[in-house]
Enzyme design. Structure first.
Site, mmCIF file in Angstrom:
data_model
loop_
_atom_site.group_PDB
_atom_site.id
_atom_site.type_symbol
_atom_site.label_atom_id
_atom_site.label_comp_id
_atom_site.label_asym_id
_atom_site.label_seq_id
_atom_site.Cartn_x
_atom_site.Cartn_y
_atom_site.Cartn_z
ATOM 1 N N ASP A 87 0.829 -1.204 0.000
ATOM 2 C CA ASP A 87 0.000 0.000 0.000
ATOM 3 C C ASP A 87 0.867 1.259 0.000
ATOM 4 O OD1 ASP A 87 -2.570 1.552 0.561
ATOM 5 O OD2 ASP A 87 -1.405 2.021 2.353
ATOM 6 N N GLU A 157 -2.176 -5.661 -3.127
ATOM 7 C CA GLU A 157 -1.191 -4.919 -2.339
ATOM 8 C C GLU A 157 -0.143 -5.864 -1.757
ATOM 9 O OE1 GLU A 157 -4.071 -1.267 -0.780
ATOM 10 O OE2 GLU A 157 -3.910 -3.124 0.380
#
Length: 210
Positions: A87, A157
């Site tokens: 992320d 992610e």
């Protein structure tokens, strides 16, 4: 880690990757890595790595990147920390891209633009395009439940975080640019923009500068 290399990796590599997977894992897709059909195993993994544009060095960490914390009650190493890393890498690469591509655009507009690339909806769509939904280890709460977008987004992610850990910073940046920044906006992304203020201005800017 180029795509040309992926087509040439050996069966012995695949065998080592399969052996790295805990025997406790029994999933309709991951479990094929443990079977004796080496040709099938090679073909399935080669296809996945080809789509990713990346060949893992650490098989165990690769499986962890595909494992959601819901799987087997969180008893197996899962992808939360890798997704956290992914992320941050994703946000940084997208922010840098937008700041340099739109040097005179207001920050609130850049923030709206970044949402197009960073939303669960967008990341889940990319995960499905890459076929990651076929490999995700997660625990449904009811029979025949579809994989939630949040789980798919976390997996994507997690893969970015895995590439960072496995291949380094440059490899993770290349991965993001290839799978996020170089792609056309999907219909899901465009529809998701409708709820934001100034959506039309954002889309016009992207179309003009694309």
């Amino acid at each position: 880690h180029g795509c040309g290399v992926l087509a040439a990796f050996s069966s012995s590599y695949i065998s080592r990757l399969g052996l790295a997977i805990p025997r406790a894992v029994r999933h309709r897709r991951i479990s094929f890595l443990l079977n004796e059909n080496v040709a099938q195993r090679d073909a399935e993994l080669a296809a996945l790595f080809q789509r990713l544009g990346y060949m893992p060095a650490n098989g165990r960490l690769f499986v962890q990147a595909l494992t959601h914390r819901s799987y087997q009650g969180g008893s197996m190493p899962h992808n939360d920390r890798l997704a956290f890393l992914g992320d941050k890498v994703l946000s940084a690469v997208v922010a840098e891209h937008l700041v340099h591509k739109f040097p005179h655009t207001e920050l609130f507009m850049l923030d709206n633009m970044s949402t197009l690339f960073l939303s669960d909806q967008s990341l889940a769509a990319r995960a499905v395009e890459l076929g990651l939904h076929e490999f995700v280890l997660w625990q449904p709460t009811k029979p025949e439940e579809s994989i939630p977008k949040r789980v798919l987004a976390t997996t994507f992610e997690g893969i970015i975080g895995f590439v960072l850990e496995d291949g380094g910073h440059d490899a993770s940046r290349v991965f993001v640019r290839r799978h996020i920044l170089s792609r056309e906006l999907s219909q899901e992304q465009l529809e998701g923009m409708a709820r934001f203020k100034h959506a039309r201005r954002v889309l016009d800017l992207l179309a003009r500068e694309g």
